[in-house]
Motif scaffolding. Structure first.
Motif, PDB file in Angstrom:
ATOM      1  N   HIS A 174      -3.679   0.629  40.899  1.00 20.83           N
ATOM      2  CA  HIS A 174      -2.951  -0.586  39.330  1.00 20.83           C
ATOM      3  C   HIS A 174      -1.888   0.354  38.653  1.00 20.83           C
ATOM      4  N   VAL A 175      -1.456   1.479  39.579  1.00 22.50           N
ATOM      5  CA  VAL A 175      -0.473   2.600  39.075  1.00 22.50           C
ATOM      6  C   VAL A 175       0.617   1.533  39.864  1.00 22.50           C
ATOM      7  N   GLN A 176       1.716   1.496  38.532  1.00 29.21           N
ATOM      8  CA  GLN A 176       2.623   0.263  39.250  1.00 29.21           C
ATOM      9  C   GLN A 176       3.999   0.916  38.293  1.00 29.21           C
ATOM     10  N   ASP A 177       5.031   0.584  39.064  1.00 28.35           N
ATOM     11  CA  ASP A 177       6.121   1.449  39.232  1.00 28.35           C
ATOM     12  C   ASP A 177       7.123  -0.213  37.968  1.00 28.35           C
ATOM     13  N   THR A 178       7.330  -0.071  37.178  1.00 31.95           N
ATOM     14  CA  THR A 178       7.731  -1.562  36.023  1.00 31.95           C
ATOM     15  C   THR A 178       8.991  -1.202  36.678  1.00 31.95           C
ATOM     16  N   GLY A 179       9.828  -0.003  36.860  1.00 29.35           N
ATOM     17  CA  GLY A 179      11.866   0.115  36.972  1.00 29.35           C
ATOM     18  C   GLY A 179      11.939   0.516  36.204  1.00 29.35           C
ATOM     19  N   ASP A 180      11.829   1.233  34.911  1.00 28.92           N
ATOM     20  CA  ASP A 180      12.493   2.059  33.554  1.00 28.92           C
ATOM     21  C   ASP A 180      10.725   3.500  33.677  1.00 28.92           C
TER      22      ASP A 180
ATOM     23  N   THR B 181       1.656  13.392  31.337  1.00 27.87           N
ATOM     24  CA  THR B 181       0.075  12.090  31.695  1.00 27.87           C
ATOM     25  C   THR B 181       0.486  10.915  31.141  1.00 27.87           C
ATOM     26  N   ILE B 182       0.582  10.475  31.825  1.00 28.83           N
ATOM     27  CA  ILE B 182       0.945   8.727  31.612  1.00 28.83           C
ATOM     28  C   ILE B 182      -0.419   7.831  30.842  1.00 28.83           C
ATOM     29  N   ALA B 183      -1.437   8.032  31.502  1.00 25.92           N
ATOM     30  CA  ALA B 183      -2.540   7.277  31.174  1.00 25.92           C
ATOM     31  C   ALA B 183      -3.662   8.711  31.994  1.00 25.92           C
ATOM     32  N   GLY B 184      -4.983   7.614  30.287  1.00 27.75           N
ATOM     33  CA  GLY B 184      -6.456   8.272  30.772  1.00 27.75           C
ATOM     34  C   GLY B 184      -6.023   9.523  29.752  1.00 27.75           C
ATOM     35  N   ASP B 185      -7.594  10.807  29.910  1.00 27.67           N
ATOM     36  CA  ASP B 185      -7.900  11.361  29.132  1.00 27.67           C
ATOM     37  C   ASP B 185      -6.601  12.739  29.246  1.00 27.67           C
ATOM     38  N   ARG B 186      -6.402  12.152  27.708  1.00 32.45           N
ATOM     39  CA  ARG B 186      -5.278  13.473  28.185  1.00 32.45           C
ATOM     40  C   ARG B 186      -5.219  15.221  27.966  1.00 32.45           C
TER      41      ARG B 186
ATOM     42  N   ILE C  52       2.977  10.561  42.339  1.00 33.03           N
ATOM     43  CA  ILE C  52       2.486  10.467  41.211  1.00 33.03           C
ATOM     44  C   ILE C  52       0.623  11.530  42.034  1.00 33.03           C
ATOM     45  N   LEU C  53       0.308  11.834  40.237  1.00 28.87           N
ATOM     46  CA  LEU C  53      -1.371  13.223  40.770  1.00 28.87           C
ATOM     47  C   LEU C  53      -2.678  11.954  39.732  1.00 28.87           C
ATOM     48  N   ILE C  54      -3.234  11.753  40.691  1.00 28.34           N
ATOM     49  CA  ILE C  54      -3.996  10.104  40.400  1.00 28.34           C
ATOM     50  C   ILE C  54      -5.249  12.218  40.047  1.00 28.34           C
ATOM     51  N   GLY C  55      -5.897  12.006  38.940  1.00 28.09           N
ATOM     52  CA  GLY C  55      -7.549  13.238  38.614  1.00 28.09           C
ATOM     53  C   GLY C  55      -8.089  12.017  38.474  1.00 28.09           C
ATOM     54  N   VAL C  56      -9.335  12.484  38.917  1.00 31.35           N
ATOM     55  CA  VAL C  56     -11.039  11.385  38.695  1.00 31.35           C
ATOM     56  C   VAL C  56     -11.679  12.701  38.208  1.00 31.35           C
ATOM     57  N   ALA C  57     -12.504  13.212  37.816  1.00 28.62           N
ATOM     58  CA  ALA C  57     -13.681  14.693  37.578  1.00 28.62           C
ATOM     59  C   ALA C  57     -14.904  14.056  36.903  1.00 28.62           C
ATOM     60  N   GLU C  58     -15.883  14.810  37.115  1.00 31.83           N
ATOM     61  CA  GLU C  58     -16.967  14.700  36.594  1.00 31.83           C
ATOM     62  C   GLU C  58     -17.998  16.301  36.184  1.00 31.83           C
ATOM     63  N   THR C  59     -18.877  15.292  35.302  1.00 33.84           N
ATOM     64  CA  THR C  59     -19.862  16.737  35.332  1.00 33.84           C
ATOM     65  C   THR C  59     -20.783  17.127  36.135  1.00 33.84           C
ATOM     66  N   ARG C  60     -21.431  18.219  36.327  1.00 36.52           N
ATOM     67  CA  ARG C  60     -22.189  18.872  37.473  1.00 36.52           C
ATOM     68  C   ARG C  60     -23.675  17.581  37.753  1.00 36.52           C
ATOM     69  N   VAL C  61     -24.161  17.198  36.596  1.00 36.33           N
ATOM     70  CA  VAL C  61     -25.862  17.433  36.421  1.00 36.33           C
ATOM     71  C   VAL C  61     -26.455  16.265  38.063  1.00 36.33           C
ATOM     72  N   LYS C  62     -25.726  15.289  38.474  1.00 30.60           N
ATOM     73  CA  LYS C  62     -26.556  15.305  40.137  1.00 30.60           C
ATOM     74  C   LYS C  62     -26.289  15.860  40.822  1.00 30.60           C
ATOM     75  N   ARG C  63     -24.809  16.737  40.979  1.00 30.56           N
ATOM     76  CA  ARG C  63     -25.080  18.071  41.834  1.00 30.56           C
ATOM     77  C   ARG C  63     -26.162  18.632  41.749  1.00 30.56           C
ATOM     78  N   PHE C  64     -26.087  19.050  40.082  1.00 34.35           N
ATOM     79  CA  PHE C  64     -27.126  20.488  40.323  1.00 34.35           C
ATOM     80  C   PHE C  64     -28.459  19.967  40.588  1.00 34.35           C
ATOM     81  N   GLN C  65     -28.707  18.768  40.077  1.00 33.43           N
ATOM     82  CA  GLN C  65     -30.017  17.563  40.351  1.00 33.43           C
ATOM     83  C   GLN C  65     -30.402  18.333  41.630  1.00 33.43           C
ATOM     84  N   PHE C  66     -30.093  17.582  42.261  1.00 32.39           N
ATOM     85  CA  PHE C  66     -29.609  17.448  43.936  1.00 32.39           C
ATOM     86  C   PHE C  66     -30.313  19.105  44.754  1.00 32.39           C
ATOM     87  N   LYS C  67     -28.775  19.428  44.338  1.00 33.82           N
ATOM     88  CA  LYS C  67     -28.861  21.453  45.095  1.00 33.82           C
ATOM     89  C   LYS C  67     -30.490  21.614  44.573  1.00 33.82           C
TER      90      LYS C  67
END
Length: 452
Positions: A52-58, A91-96, A136-151
């Motif tokens: 979904h990350v596309q080059d529009t030319g400009d 930042t191109i898109a997403g959470d600034r 391009i750098l794509i970042g995805v982050a999530e809090t660690r609730v599931k990880r803490f409960q599993f641990k």
């Protein structure tokens, strides 16, 4: 301290320590793959953004529908954040306010790390790729609730398992030690159940290899004790036997001397004193010989034979009567036919010592009764006197060697010790009780049953 307790300490502590170390290793071995799976899930979300990350030319744009973005962000436990940036960090898109992205070393690779966003710890995936010639750098982050409960679930499961093992390990080790120490217990019971005269060797054929040297050492000790006891017994018998002959000759000479000087009071009194001393020495020599013959360690059971106890007692009646007359004691005999299995020499010594003891401790003018009978197949010998009696506190001591209840009475304190040893040799039981009217003492010897 108990050897079992020592072994338990030596085994439990290291085993628990090793088990805890193993539990820590298992914890990390379980968490690392889970962490990798969670990271891979985030990386998949990052890869899902790449088309979904596309080059529009400009410029480079993220063309992602709102519904698709919601699908990527929806999670029942954690908050999910997205960002697309160029290599310079714009930042191109997403959470600034997305935290700074790490730059992987190569294109089409990702890196996972911990960071913080909006006051919460998050796990970040930074994916590096190229779109239309631009990095391009794509970042995805999530809090660690599931990880803490599993641990936490992994940790609690291991804690419960460890608590169970800490309880089971000592129990299993205690059971194993009990079974492992069973041969020692059996050896102890073997030794405790033996009679005092049993110095035979322990059997080492079925014993564990570790116990064989110990059993050999015990057998060597028993052998040395047996040889020592036999040497002491032989020495005692030899001394007593050697003393009897010169003492008998000396007594005969004193009797001749007393007869020759009966008219001389001084000489007669002196000879009488020497005669009394000689008789005491003869008695002590006879007791030493009887003691040597009755010693449990050297007694040979092959010497036991069926004999008449009443006949054996009757052979010594005249001797007992003469001894009683010297103290004006009325001595009576009630001798019913009585058969026992025994050694005539030893039984004669037993009767002599019991009757002599009764006469010795009876007051002048007293009475002594000697009886034997067959009761339900058991041979029973009784000797009763009307002396001062024996206190209850002393009854366990009178059979000890050299113990004398009344020091004013002559004697060596061996008579009842000899009686005890002879009774053991014949598997007979001795009972000591007060007389019928609370005065005097009754010695009862009960022999094993024999066929009449």
């Amino acid at each position: 301290m108990s050897l079992r307790v020592k072994l338990l300490k030596w085994l439990v502590v290291p085993l628990v320590a090793v088990n805890l170390a193993g539990a820590a290793a298992v914890y990390w071995l379980a968490w690392i793959p889970a962490q990798t799976a969670f990271d891979q899930s985030l990386a998949d979300a990052a890869w899902a953004l790449v088309p979904h990350v596309q080059d529009t030319g400009d410029s480079v744009e993220l063309r992602l529908s709102q519904q698709a973005e919601q699908v990527l962000r929806v999670d029942h436990f954690d908050q999910t954040y997205l960002v697309v940036r160029n290599i310079e960090g714009r930042t191109i898109a997403g959470d600034r306010d997305f935290p700074k992205l790490h730059i992987p070393a190569r294109d089409n690779t990702w890196e996972a790390y911990l960071s913080e966003m909006r006051g919460e710890d998050v796990r970040v995936i930074s994916l590096r790729t190229r779109v239309g010639g631009e990095t391009i750098l794509i970042g995805v982050a999530e809090t660690r609730v599931k990880r803490f409960q599993f641990k936490l679930r992994i940790f609690l499961s291991l804690v419960l398992l460890e608590l169970l093992l800490i309880v089971l390990i000592p129990a299993v080790i205690w059971l194993a030690l009990s079974r492992g120490l069973l041969p020692l217990r059996q050896m102890q019971e073997n030794l405790e159940s033996r009679k005092s005269d049993d110095l035979s060797s322990l059997q080492a054929t079925d014993a564990p290899v570790e116990l064989v040297p110990f059993i050999r050492a015990i057998n060597d000790l028993l052998s040395r004790v047996q040889r020592s006891a036999r040497a002491k017994q032989d020495f005692l018998a030899d001394v007593a036997h050697q003393l009897r002959t010169p003492l008998a000759g000396f007594k005969a000479q004193l009797e001749w001397l007393q007869a020759q000087h009966a008219s001389d009071p001084d000489t007669s009194d002196s000879v009488s004193l020497m005669m009394a001393s000689t008789e005491r020495m003869v008695r002590q020599a006879n007791q030493l010989l009887a003691l040597a013959r009755s010693e449990p360690g050297g007694f040979e059971r092959e010497r036991l034979e069926r004999l008449s106890l009443d006949h054996l007692v009757s052979q010594s009646v005249q001797h007992f009567v003469e001894a009683a007359q010297k103290k004006n004691i009325d001595i009576g005999f009630h001798l019913a036919p009585t058969f026992v299995k025994g050694d005539s020499f030893l039984l004669r010594d037993m009767v002599d010592n019991l009757v002599d003891n009764a006469i010795r401790y009876s007051p002048p003018g007293g009475a002594v009764t000697v009886s034997c009978s067959q009761v339900e197949g058991f041979g029973v010998l009784k000797v009763e006197d009307d002396g001062t009696g024996i206190p209850e506190s002393e009854k366990d001591k009178i059979f000890s060697r050299f113990y004398r209840l009344d020091r004013s009475q002559p004697g060596s304190g061996l008579g009842l010790a000899i009686v005890r040893d002879i009774a053991k040799d014949h598997d007979a039981a001795i009972e000591v009780r007060s007389g019928s009217h609370g005065q005097g003492t009754v010695f009862t010897v009960r022999f094993p049953r024999v066929d009449t």
